[in-house]
Design an enzyme around this catalytic site. Sequence first.
Site, PDB file in Angstrom:
ATOM      1  N   ASP A 156       0.837  -1.255   0.020  1.00 33.59           N
ATOM      2  CA  ASP A 156       0.083   0.076  -0.141  1.00 33.59           C
ATOM      3  C   ASP A 156       1.001   1.337  -0.012  1.00 33.59           C
ATOM      4  O   ASP A 156       1.947   1.299  -0.504  1.00 33.59           O
ATOM      5  CB  ASP A 156      -0.742   0.000   1.129  1.00 33.59           C
ATOM      6  CG  ASP A 156      -2.281   0.763   0.719  1.00 33.59           C
ATOM      7  OD1 ASP A 156      -2.236   2.055   1.004  1.00 33.59           O
ATOM      8  OD2 ASP A 156      -3.386   0.254   0.585  1.00 33.59           O
ATOM      9  N   HIS A 186      -3.915   6.248   3.612  1.00 36.61           N
ATOM     10  CA  HIS A 186      -4.307   4.712   3.129  1.00 36.61           C
ATOM     11  C   HIS A 186      -3.719   3.743   4.018  1.00 36.61           C
ATOM     12  O   HIS A 186      -4.217   2.679   4.553  1.00 36.61           O
ATOM     13  CB  HIS A 186      -4.047   4.823   1.774  1.00 36.61           C
ATOM     14  CG  HIS A 186      -5.188   3.816   1.253  1.00 36.61           C
ATOM     15  ND1 HIS A 186      -4.957   2.686   0.765  1.00 36.61           N
ATOM     16  CD2 HIS A 186      -6.390   4.042   0.746  1.00 36.61           C
ATOM     17  CE1 HIS A 186      -6.062   2.089   0.015  1.00 36.61           C
ATOM     18  NE2 HIS A 186      -6.871   3.188   0.271  1.00 36.61           N
ATOM     19  N   SER A 351     -11.450  -0.333  -0.619  1.00 30.17           N
ATOM     20  CA  SER A 351     -10.123  -0.331   0.070  1.00 30.17           C
ATOM     21  C   SER A 351     -10.029  -0.874   1.468  1.00 30.17           C
ATOM     22  O   SER A 351      -9.167  -1.171   2.046  1.00 30.17           O
ATOM     23  CB  SER A 351      -9.283   1.117   0.179  1.00 30.17           C
ATOM     24  OG  SER A 351      -9.115   1.239  -1.234  1.00 30.17           O
TER      25      SER A 351
END
Length: 414
Positions: A156, A186, A351
């Site tokens: 990621d 994220h 996600s």
Amino acid sequence: MKKFFCLLMIMVVLLVGCSPTKVIETELPESSEQSEEYKTLLSPNNKLGIVRKPYAADYSFINPGKMTELPSYNPDSDEIWQIDLRSSDLTNLDLSERFEDLIYADFDSKTQWPDKLPDGFEPKMIMELGKNPGLGLRELHEKGITGKGIGLAIIDQGLLVDHIEYKKQLKMYEEIHCSDENAAMHGPAVASIAVGKTVGVAPEADLYYIAETHGVYNEQGEFDWDLSWLAESIDRIVEINKTLPEGKKIRVISISLGIGGEMNDYEKVFDSIEKAKQDGIYTIYVETDRYLGLDRDPLKNPDDVNSFAKGRFWKNIRYNNDKLLIPMDSRCTASPTGVNDYVFYRDGGMSWAVPYVAGLYALACQVKPDITPEIFWSYAFETSDTISIDNSNEEQLGKIVNPVRLIENIEKMK
């Protein structure tokens, strides 16, 4: 859906700060390429460790100074971040009549709230409810089913490596073609959803993390997808796995991305996924299997299956009850703004569902070391729940994952 993820990925890159980072020097293989924009930093001689510690992000720029008014929520708009209050100062506002807007807000530990809030809107309670992975998972954790001894890898964005949610679980942090200077929003989110000690599905799984950027920005400022580095990252995880002792192997990789379409070199990713499979590693990404994400009213109990509804990004799409439904929206995760900070995301997107599934698979690997993805998904569907729903064209919503029943049934397999 792919448009949503592309937009989210690009937006995340833009939100990353640009202050300097702490760098730990390491010897790199001759084949590694580096530039000012993209870093590749690997553990020297496969002695796994933390190769770099990105600084925390600073989101005070989102609403600089004291806010003078609160944005209004538009239920007919697909725009995300409509009420983005992260690291914002609302202390001068009277929000006592703004419940319908605030209930859709994103906020974090650094959000400063006014004295006048609407009845029923309690930020601390909302964050605590959002930390719970839900659907009985903490009941499994109390029984010792925590993913202990199972390796879980994530590819990621830049990670705040010392966050209290996963610092003890983190066995490795490397970077391959990574553009992130600071920690991105994220990375801490997906890491904590997977293995976070309070937020996570598998809070004692071993975390192996590679920060990687899925392409480059061209001279026009447009993002060009190039998944060759993602494939390289998967290959790196396979290489690392070969050095790990039996009983400590990496069993699952989490990648919060839809792979394919017009992305350059996506075929290489599938080749690498196959190599990982041959090494006993299951790779989960956005479209790996038949699953979708669920919404939850921020004020409702995450352990009650009736608290959930269709995910916010697909709420207006007719659903045929043919996919496994996973908690996704209204999650509170590790924040990139500080090692003790948390952030509540009203909208999650797929996600957030990917690391949840990866965590579940890690739990399954703990109770049945020879589990396969095929057996896992078969049992996940067989043990799922269906609920009745109101105010909708559909009368029922299913198949909602039941982690307790899933793991208990896998554990009973001969």
